[in-house]
Motif scaffolding. Structure first.
Motif, mmCIF file in Angstrom:
data_model
loop_
_atom_site.group_PDB
_atom_site.id
_atom_site.type_symbol
_atom_site.label_atom_id
_atom_site.label_comp_id
_atom_site.label_asym_id
_atom_site.label_seq_id
_atom_site.Cartn_x
_atom_site.Cartn_y
_atom_site.Cartn_z
ATOM 1 N N THR A 146 39.971 37.214 45.748
ATOM 2 C CA THR A 146 39.213 36.968 45.253
ATOM 3 C C THR A 146 38.920 36.069 44.421
ATOM 4 O O THR A 146 38.094 35.396 43.150
ATOM 5 C CB THR A 146 38.129 37.061 45.524
ATOM 6 N N GLY A 147 40.381 35.885 43.353
ATOM 7 C CA GLY A 147 40.490 35.287 42.117
ATOM 8 C C GLY A 147 40.027 36.908 41.082
ATOM 9 O O GLY A 147 40.245 36.291 39.675
ATOM 10 N N PHE A 148 39.149 38.215 41.602
ATOM 11 C CA PHE A 148 38.632 38.745 40.746
ATOM 12 C C PHE A 148 40.330 40.285 40.926
ATOM 13 O O PHE A 148 39.576 41.365 40.330
ATOM 14 C CB PHE A 148 37.299 39.009 40.977
ATOM 15 N N GLN A 149 40.250 39.877 42.602
ATOM 16 C CA GLN A 149 41.026 41.179 42.689
ATOM 17 C C GLN A 149 42.060 42.124 41.070
ATOM 18 O O GLN A 149 42.517 41.111 40.882
ATOM 19 C CB GLN A 149 41.619 41.261 43.952
ATOM 20 N N GLN A 166 44.688 37.266 52.219
ATOM 21 C CA GLN A 166 43.893 35.848 51.459
ATOM 22 C C GLN A 166 42.345 35.969 52.309
ATOM 23 O O GLN A 166 42.493 36.621 53.147
ATOM 24 C CB GLN A 166 44.610 34.693 51.881
ATOM 25 N N THR A 167 41.563 35.495 51.299
ATOM 26 C CA THR A 167 40.430 35.512 52.111
ATOM 27 C C THR A 167 40.130 34.007 53.106
ATOM 28 O O THR A 167 41.003 33.275 52.938
ATOM 29 C CB THR A 167 38.771 34.968 51.062
#
Length: 198
Positions: A146-149, A166-167
């Protein structure tokens, strides 16, 4: 410990369908832990019952960090647990695939939306999920990209692997079904490699 009603759906013919959570501590919403989303997730329900027991003891001893709150939801789908079915009702719908939900949608979509509305402000969300295929699986933490993992945070669970798929693009049909097969194969390969190096 405080019991909190997260969602209630009225029923004309039986008890209301109720989703409850157990809140520990007060303050910043730190972590929300969800157990059984499907009716056959008995292990997840059991794990959450044990978490509630332990967190209650820790809270009574003053061991939960000040200004932090933890929510445990043992079952989001108590109806299917009570009826012994994996999915919801006559339509056999998977509530897990109904998130984020829709307040105006079908029953499972309304349940998903109602629960998500109550828990969306927690910093961390943990779901004890089951796999859609029968078999033996390597214990792992799955964390969406998510970019925040944070893989280092996921490692604190103490399981042998952290998987970060990947999302998929928004609107993609059943992303978990698309991702599950490659993740399963990758975990099997990693597990076999790990066994050979011992």
């Amino acid at each position: 410990m405080e019991t909190k009603e997260l969602f209630r759906m009225k029923s004309n013919y039986r008890e209301d369908m109720l989703v409850q959570g157990y809140r520990f501590g007060k303050g910043e919403k730190a972590a929300c832990i969800a157990g059984a989303v499907r009716g056959n997730e008995i292990q997840q329900l059991y794990i959450c019952s044990q978490l509630v027991k332990q967190l209650k003891e820790l809270e009574n001893k003053g061991c939960i960090n000040a200004n932090k709150e933890i929510m445990v939801i043992p079952a989001i789908n108590p109806f299917s647990i009570n009826t012994g079915k994996r999915f919801w009702g006559i339509g056999d719908i998977d509530i897990n695939r109904s998130f984020p939900g829709n307040q105006e949608g079908d029953t499972t979509s309304r349940i998903a939306a109602g629960v998500l509305e109550q828990i969306r402000d927690y910093t961390y969300g943990i779901q004890f999920a089951s796999f859609y295929m029968p078999g033996e699986f390597v214990p792992h933490v799955r964390m969406m990209e998510t970019g925040f993992q944070s893989p280092s945070l996921a490692n604190l669970f103490g399981l042998p692997y952290v998987v970060i798929p990947q999302t998929p693009p928004r609107g993609h049909q059943n992303p978990q079904l698309q991702l599950a097969e490659p993740i399963h194969r990758r975990l099997q390969r990693l597990h076999q490699q790990n066994r050979r190096t011992r």
